[in-house]
Design a protein around this motif. Structure first.
Motif, short mmCIF file in Angstrom:
data_model
loop_
_atom_site.label_atom_id
_atom_site.label_comp_id
_atom_site.label_asym_id
_atom_site.label_seq_id
_atom_site.Cartn_x
_atom_site.Cartn_y
_atom_site.Cartn_z
N LYS A 448 34.22 15.75 -16.86
CA LYS A 448 34.25 14.34 -16.50
C LYS A 448 34.43 13.50 -17.77
CE LYS A 448 30.26 14.80 -14.30
NZ LYS A 448 30.17 16.27 -14.07
N PRO A 449 35.33 12.53 -17.74
CA PRO A 449 35.63 11.78 -18.96
C PRO A 449 34.53 10.80 -19.38
CG PRO A 449 36.89 10.90 -17.11
CD PRO A 449 36.23 12.16 -16.62
N LEU A 450 33.76 10.30 -18.42
CA LEU A 450 32.76 9.27 -18.71
C LEU A 450 31.35 9.76 -18.42
CD1 LEU A 450 34.57 6.18 -17.12
CD2 LEU A 450 34.55 6.84 -19.54
N LEU A 451 30.37 9.12 -19.06
CA LEU A 451 28.97 9.39 -18.77
C LEU A 451 28.54 8.60 -17.54
CD1 LEU A 451 27.34 9.27 -22.32
CD2 LEU A 451 28.26 11.24 -21.08
N PRO A 452 27.45 9.02 -16.90
CA PRO A 452 26.93 8.24 -15.77
C PRO A 452 26.25 6.96 -16.26
CG PRO A 452 25.44 10.05 -16.26
CD PRO A 452 26.65 10.25 -17.13
N VAL A 453 26.38 5.90 -15.49
CA VAL A 453 25.61 4.70 -15.77
C VAL A 453 24.13 5.05 -15.62
CG1 VAL A 453 25.13 2.32 -15.08
CG2 VAL A 453 27.46 3.22 -14.95
N PRO A 454 23.28 4.73 -16.59
CA PRO A 454 21.88 5.15 -16.54
C PRO A 454 21.18 4.65 -15.27
CG PRO A 454 22.43 4.26 -18.70
CD PRO A 454 23.60 3.97 -17.82
N ILE A 455 20.46 5.53 -14.62
CA ILE A 455 19.80 5.17 -13.37
C ILE A 455 18.76 4.07 -13.59
CG2 ILE A 455 18.05 6.99 -13.63
CD1 ILE A 455 19.59 5.60 -10.35
N THR A 456 18.11 4.06 -14.76
CA THR A 456 17.13 3.01 -15.05
C THR A 456 17.79 1.63 -15.06
OG1 THR A 456 17.46 3.47 -17.40
CG2 THR A 456 15.57 4.51 -16.32
N ILE A 458 20.60 0.84 -13.35
CA ILE A 458 21.02 0.52 -11.99
C ILE A 458 19.84 0.01 -11.17
CG2 ILE A 458 21.87 1.53 -9.83
CD1 ILE A 458 23.63 3.35 -11.52
N MET A 459 18.66 0.58 -11.38
CA MET A 459 17.47 0.14 -10.65
C MET A 459 17.13 -1.31 -11.00
SD MET A 459 15.16 3.60 -11.01
CE MET A 459 13.70 2.87 -10.25
N LEU A 460 17.40 -1.70 -12.24
CA LEU A 460 17.15 -3.09 -12.65
C LEU A 460 18.28 -4.02 -12.23
CD1 LEU A 460 15.84 -2.42 -16.26
CD2 LEU A 460 14.50 -3.36 -14.37
N ASN A 461 19.47 -3.46 -12.11
CA ASN A 461 20.65 -4.30 -11.86
C ASN A 461 21.64 -3.57 -10.96
OD1 ASN A 461 22.83 -6.03 -11.93
ND2 ASN A 461 23.36 -5.61 -14.06
N PRO A 462 21.58 -3.79 -9.65
CA PRO A 462 22.52 -3.15 -8.73
C PRO A 462 23.98 -3.57 -8.96
CG PRO A 462 20.61 -4.02 -7.55
CD PRO A 462 20.54 -4.56 -8.94
N ASN A 463 24.19 -4.67 -9.72
CA ASN A 463 25.56 -5.11 -9.99
C ASN A 463 26.33 -4.13 -10.87
OD1 ASN A 463 25.24 -7.49 -8.53
ND2 ASN A 463 24.46 -8.62 -10.30
N LEU A 464 25.63 -3.15 -11.43
CA LEU A 464 26.30 -2.13 -12.24
C LEU A 464 27.03 -1.11 -11.39
CD1 LEU A 464 23.51 -1.53 -14.91
CD2 LEU A 464 25.62 -2.86 -15.20
N LEU A 465 26.72 -1.06 -10.12
CA LEU A 465 27.43 -0.16 -9.21
C LEU A 465 28.85 -0.66 -8.99
CD1 LEU A 465 24.56 0.50 -6.65
CD2 LEU A 465 25.46 2.12 -8.35
N PRO A 466 29.82 0.23 -8.66
CA PRO A 466 29.62 1.64 -8.35
C PRO A 466 29.44 2.50 -9.59
CG PRO A 466 31.95 1.09 -8.26
CD PRO A 466 31.22 -0.21 -8.47
N GLN A 467 28.79 3.66 -9.37
CA GLN A 467 28.58 4.63 -10.42
C GLN A 467 29.92 5.21 -10.88
OE1 GLN A 467 27.27 6.07 -13.05
NE2 GLN A 467 25.27 6.47 -12.05
N ASN A 468 29.96 5.71 -12.10
CA ASN A 468 31.17 6.35 -12.59
C ASN A 468 31.50 7.60 -11.76
OD1 ASN A 468 31.96 4.62 -14.64
ND2 ASN A 468 30.66 5.61 -16.18
N PRO A 469 32.77 7.93 -11.62
CA PRO A 469 33.17 9.05 -10.76
C PRO A 469 32.51 10.37 -11.17
CG PRO A 469 35.09 7.74 -11.39
CD PRO A 469 33.94 7.23 -12.20
N GLY A 470 32.11 11.14 -10.17
CA GLY A 470 31.54 12.47 -10.40
C GLY A 470 30.04 12.50 -10.49
N TYR A 471 29.36 11.33 -10.38
CA TYR A 471 27.91 11.30 -10.48
C TYR A 471 27.29 10.73 -9.21
CZ TYR A 471 29.02 11.93 -15.42
OH TYR A 471 29.52 12.39 -16.61
#
Length: 471
Positions: A448-456, A458-471
């Motif tokens: 996978k080319p990118l890292l996942p957006v940290p779950i911590t 996303i819990m603080l800010n749902p506007n970070l969704l969608p998650q990067n592909p593959g996670y």
């Protein structure tokens, strides 16, 4: 950084620059307001040093990001075992969104510090600021671009924060800005930095350890190289031109092949363009020696050998290559718990008596990297003769004959090979394979080319969704 452990800087780190670990979890300073702190040049200097300090602490993660995901390091599962499961997950592309190697808080802490500088230094009225204002602003622009270049390569689209977070009244739930817009901001910041930064400072440690005009130009070349290959923007000429400016700068010169190892032992050599400073005498250390050094019975502070050079890298050095001995060695059967294992030699730290201090500097940018970047850009432009001459500079310095490559395709592979052995363990290999589209062909797997957006986050800010592909 030098002089970073003084009381004034501690105040900056804790109150002004926001010592939080998450961009979305920042709190306003309570001890000092920005306006009351930024009164003179000394205050501005302390604040920019705090921004450099934010780079410290991520060195092992930089090696994991840039090398452990590629093919020049491996976890010694069969011989030593797994000392850090998170690193093995990276090697196997099994990265969790809660991984400690997939968090971006340190970058945003640094960005907030430079945003404070950019917002407040122009307002300082003291006459002491006149002679240093431009330089400090240039350093801030450079460091903001530097942090965002890591972010955009690791996560792609990320929140773009250009103002300091000093009040909870501000909207902290920012969406992610598209990667191309992040790159445009990086370029804008670097071009501003190039105009404002000095060529050198009064001391060697500052010339190599702080942002300079050459550092801005080197990073501009690297950004244009990334965009040209990864984004296919065809900005090869810009990459070549900025690299040429650095190569022509008399501040920088290649160390000799016989002294190649001094790049990693002497610190701040003539080849270094931007180097993160550590010094055990100032209680400034990192985890690099512990990550790579063998477990030794003769030195109290040995290492864990969390990662060792891969068999592929060990075999990649041609006979007579002067770089080999300074790059890795075999652990000692007489002193080391796991003998005869290839061991990274670039981060041995400082040994005093029978104690080892992990205070090797971390080189971000050096001249050999820039020479090979210019060679790649020129090869892409069809200027194969000029590109080959640059490749030969690096090969000849290593005691090797000229490259036999003459065509564009052969030269690009030769440059890839030179970057593999020249820059290993310095955090470049994964990004090189990713931007050129060669990762799957070289590694044999589709990572996978990118890292996942940290779950911590996303819990603080749902506007970070969608998650990067593959996670």
């Amino acid at each position: 950084m030098k002089n970073s452990l003084n009381t004034l800087l501690t105040v900056i780190l804790l109150s002004l620059a926001s010592g939080c670990t998450d961009v979305l979890d920042q709190v306003p300073p309570s001890a000092l307001t920005q306006g009351s702190f930024f009164q003179n040049a000394a205050d501005a200097e302390a604040a920019i040093i705090a921004a450099y300090d934010a780079l410290q602490g991520d060195d092992t993660r930089r090696v994991v990001w840039g090398d452990a995901r590629a093919d020049n390091l491996k976890v010694p599962v069969e011989t030593i075992g797994v000392t850090d499961p998170g690193v093995l997950d990276f090697q196997n592309d099994n990265i969790s969104n809660s991984s400690g190697f997939a968090t971006w808080g340190s970058f945003y802490s640094g960005i907030n510090r430079v945003n404070n500088v950019l917002a407040q230094v122009p307002n300082i009225k003291s006459p002491t600021i006149a002679s240093v204002r431009d330089r400090i602003m240039g350093e801030a622009y450079f460091l903001r671009a530097f942090n965002y270049f890591f972010l955009v390569r690791l996560w792609g689209a990320v929140p773009l924060v250009l103002e300091p977070t000093t009040s909870l009244d501000k909207d902290l739930q920012l969406p992610r800005t598209p990667a191309d817009k992040i790159q445009e901001q990086i370029l804008a910041d670097l071009k501003e930095a190039e105009k404002l930064l000095p060529v050198t400072y009064a001391s060697t440690i500052e010339t190599r350890g702080r942002a300079t005009k050459g550092a801005a130009q080197a990073l501009l070349s690297k950004v244009y190289l990334w965009r040209s290959s990864y984004n296919q923007t065809n900005e090869w000429q810009l990459a070549a031109d900025y690299a040429a400016n650095v190569i022509a700068n008399p501040t920088y010169s290649l160390v000799s092949g016989a002294n190649y190892g001094t790049l990693f032992t002497a610190k701040n050599t003539t080849e270094s363009i931007f180097e993160l400073q550590y010094n055990n005498a100032n209680q400034e250390t990192n985890g690099l020696s512990a990550y790579f050094m063998p477990r030794s019975s003769k030195v109290q502070t040995g290492g864990n050998q969390t990662l060792i050079p891969s068999p592929k890298l060990v075999e990649a050095f041609e006979p007579g290559d002067l770089r080999k001995a300074a790059t890795f060695y075999l652990s000692n059967p007489q002193t080391d718990q796991f003998p005869n294992l290839p061991t990274v030699a670039k981060y041995q730290g400082t040994v005093i008596g029978n104690a080892r201090f992990s205070d090797s500097n971390y080189i971000f940018l050096r001249l050999a990297d820039v020479i090979l970047m210019q060679a790649e850009a020129l090869a892409q432009l069809g200027k194969t003769t000029e590109a080959a001459l640059l490749v030969n500079q690096i090969r000849n310095r290593a005691g090797l004959a000229n490259t036999s490559a003459t065509t564009k395709e052969a030269l690009l592979l030769a440059i890839e090979q030179e970057r593999f052995v020249e820059l290993c363990f310095e955090g470049h290999r994964w990004y090189d394979l990713l931007r050129t589209g060669r990762a799957k062909a070289v590694l044999g797997v589709d990572k996978k080319p990118l890292l996942p957006v940290p779950i911590t986050e996303i819990m603080l800010n749902p506007n970070l969704l969608p998650q990067n592909p593959g996670y």
